[in-house]
Design an enzyme around this catalytic site. Structure first.
Site: not given
Ligand code: PLP
Length: 393
Positions: A192
């Site tokens: 991310k």
């Molecule tokens: C990555 C992601 C999540 C979940 O995040 P985590 O930190 O992996 O729990 C939720 N929604 C979207 C759109 C994502 O890309």
């Protein structure tokens, strides 16, 4: 073609995403490791304040994943059994799962065929007297149509949530992602925009909601470990069922250090996207996602749609051929309503969101991360040209 035993474009796999760490980041983590507080210490609040200030929100609540951020949001909204929450199907499963954690019902909504963002017209069609909230996902890092979604939410007196896990650093009509909905959620997973290992954040304007989520992350206790230590007290109350969603000081120190670089990194991602856009504008068989003109994009993902009628093989074969060239393409996402769990437990399935289902058959995410070198970008472009030309009709 590497898939047929030829030389691949690259000798090692270029992933679709990865973290970007500096010595400075590592030193910030080391400082915490040498300090008194590994968790529930001063770095948590420091990270929350810096994050709130970065997006321009009043409150920020740190939790230990993007999923925990989404669940905490559903808890703060008071979602309970019988409540419906409208979610896009073109998202990661956690967006919908967070509704189910609270025993609510996710109502899957289809997307715009160009941007793959939730379609406000279809959102309105899904509203019933049980609807409590809409979750907008800024797919790939492009903000949704927030003015329209806000207008719908206000008219029906329901809450607007933004799953902005892709979109830290993006803007909508000059307003920052993180301030566009009543509750806004982020993830700090290594793929991310910024990484803490695991981690997440919720931003909002409401102090009351923020406090609810801060209690939830600590078992819904009335005080935390540090507060008790500072007061020399042992007593705590538990008024609701909570979780351990705390983010440690180790993670928060890394987050603080990473946050300083978001703007530079987003600029680099935009530069890479520009290169990709220029290339794919010349190719008949490849269409980049549609871009809105009133936003700036965070480019968490760079997604192309294949024009399958111009190709002799399907997306699966193109995917395999690119992987053989060591271009780490990926697919985001299998529409959530097509997952076995939702079919079984909520009776969803084929035909519910036809645009997402059709788009799913033709999407590919290309490597996109801030530390990509110009040579890496060239490799991706060469790989796509090689494979697409080979399979063109
Ligand atoms: C990555 C992601 C999540 C979940 O995040 P985590 O930190 O992996 O729990 C939720 N929604 C979207 C759109 C994502 O890309």
């Amino acid at each position: 073609m590497a898939i047929e035993g030829g030389m691949p474009i690259r000798s090692t796999l270029l992933p679709y995403a990865r973290q970007f760490l500096s010595e400075e980041d590592i030193e910030e983590v080391n400082k915490v490791l040498r300090s008194d507080w590994l968790t529930t210490g001063p770095k948590v609040e420091e990270f929350e304040k810096a994050f709130a200030s970065f997006v321009g929100a009043k409150e920020a609540v740190a939790v230990n994943s993007g999923t925990a951020a989404l669940h905490s949001s559903m808890f703060a909204l008071g979602i309970v059994e019988g409540d419906e929450v409208i979610v896009p199907t073109m998202t990661f499963a956690a967006t919908a799962n967070a509704v189910v954690f609270q025993k609510g019902t996710p109502v899957f909504c289809d997307c715009d065929p160009q941007t793959l963002l939730i379609d406000p017209v279809k959102v309105e069609e899904k509203i019933t007297d049980k609807t409590k909230a809409i979750v907008a996902v800024d797919y790939a890092g492009q903000p949704c149509e927030y003015d329209e979604l806000r207008e719908i939410a206000d008219r029906h007196k329901i809450t607007l949530v933004s799953d902005a896990c892709h979109a830290l650093g993006a803007n909508y009509k000059g307003r920052a992602v993180g301030t566009l909905a009543d509750l806004n959620t982020f993830s700090f997973h290594p793929v991310k925009p910024i990484a803490t290992g695991e981690g997440g954040m919720i931003t909002c304007e409401s102090y009351e909601s923020a406090e609810k989520m801060r209690r939830l992350r600590n078992h819904c206790l009335t005080s935390d470990h540090r507060e008790r230590q500072e007061k020399g007290a042992w007593h705590y109350g538990m008024e609701d069922l909570g979780y351990n969603y705390r983010l440690s000081d180790i993670h928060c120190a890394l987050g603080l250090s990473q946050l300083k670089k978001v703007n530079d990194w987003t600029n680099r991602r935009r530069e890479i996207a520009k290169k990709y856009n220029q290339t794919f504008a010349q190719m008949d068989s490849v269409t980049p996602l549609g871009l809105r003109d009133d936003v700036t994009h965070a480019y968490h993902l760079y997604v192309i749609q294949l024009e399958l009628d111009k190709l002799s093989v399907d997306r699966g074969e193109i995917f395999k051929a690119l992987r053989a060239e060591n271009i780490g393409v990926n697919v985001h996402y299998i529409p959530v309503h097509m997952q076995e769990f939702y079919k079984r437990e909520f009776g969803t399935g084929e035909g519910l969101c036809p645009i997402a289902e059709q788009s799913y058959e033709r999407i590919l995410s290309l490597p996109m991360f801030a530390s990509m070198k110009d040579e890496d970008v060239e490799d991706v472009i060469e790989g796509i040209e090689k494979v697409i030309n080979y399979y063109s009709k």
